[in-house]
Design an enzyme around this catalytic site. Structure first.
Site, short mmCIF file in Angstrom:
data_model
loop_
_atom_site.label_atom_id
_atom_site.label_comp_id
_atom_site.label_asym_id
_atom_site.label_seq_id
_atom_site.Cartn_x
_atom_site.Cartn_y
_atom_site.Cartn_z
N THR A 199 39.44 42.73 20.73
CA THR A 199 38.70 43.85 21.61
C THR A 199 39.38 45.28 21.24
O THR A 199 38.82 46.33 21.58
CB THR A 199 38.73 43.32 23.01
N TYR A 238 30.02 43.59 23.55
CA TYR A 238 30.51 44.35 22.48
C TYR A 238 31.04 43.65 21.19
O TYR A 238 30.70 42.36 21.27
CB TYR A 238 31.84 45.31 22.89
N THR A 287 42.77 39.03 22.49
CA THR A 287 43.40 38.50 23.54
C THR A 287 43.15 36.84 23.90
O THR A 287 43.75 35.90 24.47
CB THR A 287 43.11 39.02 24.98
N ASP A 288 41.98 36.25 23.41
CA ASP A 288 41.36 35.12 23.62
C ASP A 288 42.49 33.90 23.17
O ASP A 288 42.61 33.06 23.82
CB ASP A 288 40.37 34.63 23.24
N LYS A 315 46.80 33.71 28.92
CA LYS A 315 45.73 34.31 29.39
C LYS A 315 45.31 33.67 30.78
O LYS A 315 44.97 32.56 30.78
CB LYS A 315 44.55 34.70 28.45
N GLU A 326 57.81 10.96 32.98
CA GLU A 326 57.43 9.73 34.05
C GLU A 326 58.05 8.48 33.43
O GLU A 326 58.04 8.30 32.42
CB GLU A 326 55.92 9.78 34.51
C1 SIN Z 1 39.60 39.99 23.45
O1 SIN Z 1 40.43 40.68 22.55
O2 SIN Z 1 39.98 40.53 24.62
C2 SIN Z 1 38.55 39.29 23.37
C3 SIN Z 1 37.97 38.95 22.13
C4 SIN Z 1 39.04 38.31 21.07
O3 SIN Z 1 39.96 37.58 21.59
O4 SIN Z 1 38.90 38.62 19.71
#
Ligand code: SIN
Length: 326
Positions: free
Chosen positions: A14, A27, A93-94, A166, A282
């Site tokens: 992103t 997007y 971010t994923d 995340k 455990e």
């Molecule tokens: C993001 O970047 O926030 C979502 C899409 C991705 O991980 O490429």
């Protein structure tokens, strides 16, 4: 602070995404290339010098060894270059936490390596990518960033790769560190570290392996079907990570399937589907030959298990020691 010369390696996400309208929800990630990105960064007037290279330009849901391998080798080249003082990787971010942890385990830590992303595409109102990038540049320019392993900058926080996860799908405050929280606060004009660097020596903990062995994550839930579990943890897997309920628990019927696979030589790690909390050993782990993931969530436990298997480690006690490490 000495003048920083930073290598920026772009993978997409992103932070390089375009919606086509300032208000759109949908997007496409990975649309702006590194040359265009760095020309936008130039407008910020940051003190560091940047050189860039495109490794990929994709959404991070598609990231895996085909990107990790050239990325790892480009970072190593940059770290070996006396003209480079630090590295920034732009990333979706994923799956950012998985790439960050893989790099953390397989890179030396004498120079800063910082991953950064964004939650809003570059043409959205309130795009967070340039601020996050400016913050990442500040962290990567700081000699005190060394000795902390690979770092992630999101929002105005710095996280250690081992801790970061995340936790929100849309908010710009999408990342949290567990168990250490954030290890620093950063803005384009200030950087505060909480605590001293902890990595002893510069060496990488593992050799990088491009042919990571197959390890599956088995997600536990109420009313689990052991036959389905048996099919999911099929014969081709070298390891199984359980995203268990609570503290890595499983229905007895499914546990029996895993004990059987373990007897066939498959490594089994118990992690948790719960966001936060340790999964401790455990009493049955010893006879079963299982490993407890401790603070690592299932997706990170999978990366560590793959590297252990790729390094020839098969003894559960030796594996447990790697999961216990900080
Ligand atoms: C993001 O970047 O926030 C979502 C899409 C991705 O991980 O490429």
């Amino acid at each position: 602070m000495a003048h920083a010369r930073l290598t920026v390696l772009a993978t997409g996400g992103t932070i390089a995404g375009i919606a086509g309208s300032a208000l759109a929800h949908d997007y496409r990630p990975g649309q702006i290339d590194i040359a265009e990105y760095l020309s936008r960064v130039k407008g910020l007037g940051l003190e560091a010098e940047f050189s860039g290279r495109q490794i990929a330009n994709i959404g991070s849901e598609d990231i895996g060894p085909a990107v990790w391998t050239p990325l790892h080798s480009a970072i190593q080249d940059a770290l070996a270059d006396p003209g480079c003082t630090g590295v920034i990787v732009t990333h979706g971010t994923d799956t950012l936490e998985e790439t960050a942890f893989l790099l953390d385990l397989t890179l030396p830590c004498a120079k800063p390596v910082v991953l950064v992303g964004a939650m809003r595409p570059a043409d959205a109102v309130g795009y967070d990518g340039l601020r996050n990038f400016a913050n990442a540049a500040r962290v990567a320019s700081d000699p005190d960033a060394s000795g902390r392993g690979v770092l992630v900058v999101m929002g105005d926080r710095v996280f250690a790769a081992r801790d970061v996860r995340k936790v929100r799908t849309r908010s710009t405050d999408a990342f949290r560190g567990y168990p250490r929280g954030s290890i620093g606060l950063v803005t384009p004009s200030a950087l505060d570290w909480f605590g001293a660097p902890w990595r002893a020596g510069d060496a990488a903990r593992f050799d990088y392996a491009s042919d990571l062995p197959p390890v599956v994550i088995l997600y536990a839930h109420a009313d689990m079907d052991p036959d389905l579990a048996r099919r999911i943890v099929g014969d081709d897997q070298r390891g199984i990570v359980v995203a268990g309920v609570g503290e890595g628990n499983l229905p007895d019927t499914v546990r029996s399937v895993l004990v059987e696979r373990r007897r066939q030589g498959v490594a089994v790690v118990r992690a948790s589907r719960v966001d936060e909390g340790l999964v401790d050993r455990e009493p049955e782990d010893e006879p079963n030959g299982f490993v407890a993931s401790r603070a690592l969530n299932p997706q990170k436990a999978r990366i560590l298990l793959q590297l252990l298997l790729a390094s020839g480690v098969s003894d559960p006690a030796e594996m447990q020691a790697a999961f216990d490490e900080r």
